[in-house]
Design an enzyme around this catalytic site. Structure first.
Site, short mmCIF file in Angstrom:
data_model
loop_
_atom_site.label_atom_id
_atom_site.label_comp_id
_atom_site.label_asym_id
_atom_site.label_seq_id
_atom_site.Cartn_x
_atom_site.Cartn_y
_atom_site.Cartn_z
N LEU A 73 -7.12 51.50 31.25
CA LEU A 73 -6.72 51.47 29.06
C LEU A 73 -7.51 51.58 28.82
CD1 LEU A 73 -4.04 50.16 28.57
CD2 LEU A 73 -5.65 48.98 27.29
N LEU A 120 -5.64 49.88 34.82
CA LEU A 120 -4.26 49.41 34.87
C LEU A 120 -4.78 50.78 35.82
CD1 LEU A 120 -1.59 49.58 33.70
CD2 LEU A 120 -1.66 50.52 31.67
N ASP A 145 -2.08 42.77 34.34
CA ASP A 145 -1.20 44.22 33.92
C ASP A 145 -0.09 44.32 35.31
OD1 ASP A 145 -4.14 46.21 32.36
OD2 ASP A 145 -2.86 45.83 34.69
#
Lengths: 269, 269, 269
Positions: free
Chosen positions: B74, B123, B154
């Site tokens: 991210l 991510l 995530d």
């Protein structure tokens, strides 16, 4: 140093509990059994310490052991004495003790970190997949020779071992009783990482301090995301396994297998 | 050679898309962020390229990166700027961007092959189990230090990491933030195979050409057989994780953790 | 020594069955196909021997092979001859033969131990996760190049391979046709343990004798605990895969892919 000279020494006989800044450290150190093996008294003390840690400001539990053995599984000496008295009643009682003990791990919402210092056998190994991070040193080894001592798997290992290491390796442990070194257990996914015994405690403590510096809500929500979808399956596996144990231990062959296994262990020494 | 001098360069700013004979090659090459990190603009471009590849005659997508980094996760610099404006609104927007981005991978019916050339963080690593074959070179490494930067997992990693590597290794990455080398990631099942950097591109291309020579219906039906039973579980994991992210990022501690992590990264340079 | 000079030699043509004290030993030794490859006749003989072992006093089945090959998968020479006659009818017949063969393994309640002496290809490899313990020697290798010969996965490998080795490695085998050495297959969880060819038979027999010394109820209940929760998923995977095979083999491209694969194999010799 004598671990027993710390706080909480007056409360427990078979474990030592050290409430640290941000976490609870539970050390297996049994007096009522040999080699940190598990009888209902030991299991109740661990459950009690974990229940306290679940409710206080601990962000996580560190589980380890005093001495050169991590945990030799079920205390068969305790068990065989009672089985010879009243097989059906005592096998049901023991299965129920295990069910409750295992369920405590299934329901625990904070991370459980395990530091394995030596042999982890039977229930002492099958409980590990119900914990969150497993660090071992090179002296640790792992074995679940259930079929050899005439029982079926426990602590949900019939479900967790195949998920972690695949059916071929899981069955080699659960049916064929293969012993894994620390490195082999790591390669097969039972252990997160293996450390040199000389620096094991420091390596674990550095990582514990890093974990304890994390936000407690984040730790708990992360564990919930990883664990919640499986909880029902684990509860059902625990039920099924304990029913099988009642059947197996309630039978004459069940008791004979345990006696045969104990005699073999005595001959090996 | 300059990858940007190829076709499709006019269409995208943060990725390069090369439509080849039989497949689409998507390369991360961000201008709006550092180190190929993911902000909503980058994620939308990847989604757009994948939607095109889903509908055209591509048999598969190859995902790689330009430079020495695969993807640093991210784009926290983008995020922290907006979080300080309106925490609740921006955390919900970012969680929604991630949810849509991740869902594109969950729903993609053709094989996604990933060539990991360097670090894959957050991510950028958690998305990998939603792809089909992961080839890495020796320079790649993998880390998901979510608890350290104050977030929960995530890209369905709370579901996929335990399934791939077992709970002990999954939690060591998701909670304890352990960094894995390419070889370690391969041993734990996150990566299919590791190659020498010098011949990495050739090794990948040989295999891509072999895959592209296969029947497209067979490729798609094989992926469907492998993936379809899990799709609902992945969609639900994606939802749960994004709800947790909204909670965590919407809280004051959430923003503090990100700031603390960014300060530490700045100090490290 | 000539394995065929033992008991049961009169009953089977493509396998040898040796009923031992406590277990049944089934050896692949095909006369109606090359390299122990599987056609409906071979598969029916294996099913018949397993049905007998399920009902008699065998505690387990040991599955191995005579010669230097374990099993080269589907007998494509048998298959292509019939496909050119009546594609739709023969593809449905073959898919049904596979479905029944695979289902025999899914339903088998006693432990199946496999000793892999050489190459295990296609269906000869995909069947392994339906067995319980897989011991291989160093000469064994494993490959499921389904997409290469134009088919979709079989024997529930679309479900079992990802569960055992993670999606990245499973797809590398099922889509990209990667060949694994015995050590690689062990590292990825397909094989329990690898032995030196010179002592392979002794190592297996020592372990078989230990297993046979266990209580048969314990062995069967342990397998039930490990397997029962997955049985429905395996049955459904078997159905889905066989329906996909009918579609793929019933199409013109399906036959072309098999012919292309056979020509390539001929060219390699």
């Amino acid at each position: 140093f004598s671990v027993r000279q710390t706080e909480s020494a007056y409360r427990y006989r078979d474990i030592v509990v050290k409430k640290q800044d941000g976490f609870t450290h539970i050390l297996l150190s049994t007096k009522s059994s040999e080699n940190n093996s598990l009888n209902p008294d030991v299991m109740k003390e661990v459950q009690s310490a974990m229940t306290t840690a679940a409710a206080d400001d601990s962000k996580l539990v560190l589980l380890s052991a005093v001495g050169s053995v991590f945990c030799f599984g079920l205390d068969f000496i305790y068990f065989i004495r009672r089985l010879t008295d009243d097989r059906k009643k005592e096998s049901a009682k023991m299965a129920e003790s295990i069910r409750t003990f295992v369920n405590t791990f299934i329901q625990f919402k904070k991370p459980i970190i395990v530091a394995v210092n030596g042999p982890a056998v039977g229930l002492g190994a099958s409980i590990l997949p119900l914990c969150d991070v497993i660090w071992a040193n090179e002296k640790a080894w792992f074995q679940t020779p259930y079929a050899t001592f005439g029982q079926t798997p426990d602590a949900c290992s019939s479900l967790t071992f195949p998920r972690i290491m695949g059916v071929a390796s899981a069955n080699e442990m659960l049916l064929s009783g293969r012993k894994l070194t620390a490195q082999e257990a790591c390669a097969k996914g039972l252990v997160s990482q293996v450390f040199w015994p000389g620096t094991f405690t420091q390596e674990v403590m550095v990582r514990i301090r890093e974990l304890v510096s994390c936000n407690s809500v984040v730790l708990r929500e992360s564990k919930a995301l990883v664990r919640n979808t499986n909880r029902t399956a684990l509860e059902q596996a625990n039920e099924r396994e304990c029913e099988a144990l009642k059947r197996v231990w309630g039978s004459p062959q069940g008791m004979d297998s345990i006696l045969k296994y104990l005699h073999k262990k005595i001959d090996e020494f």
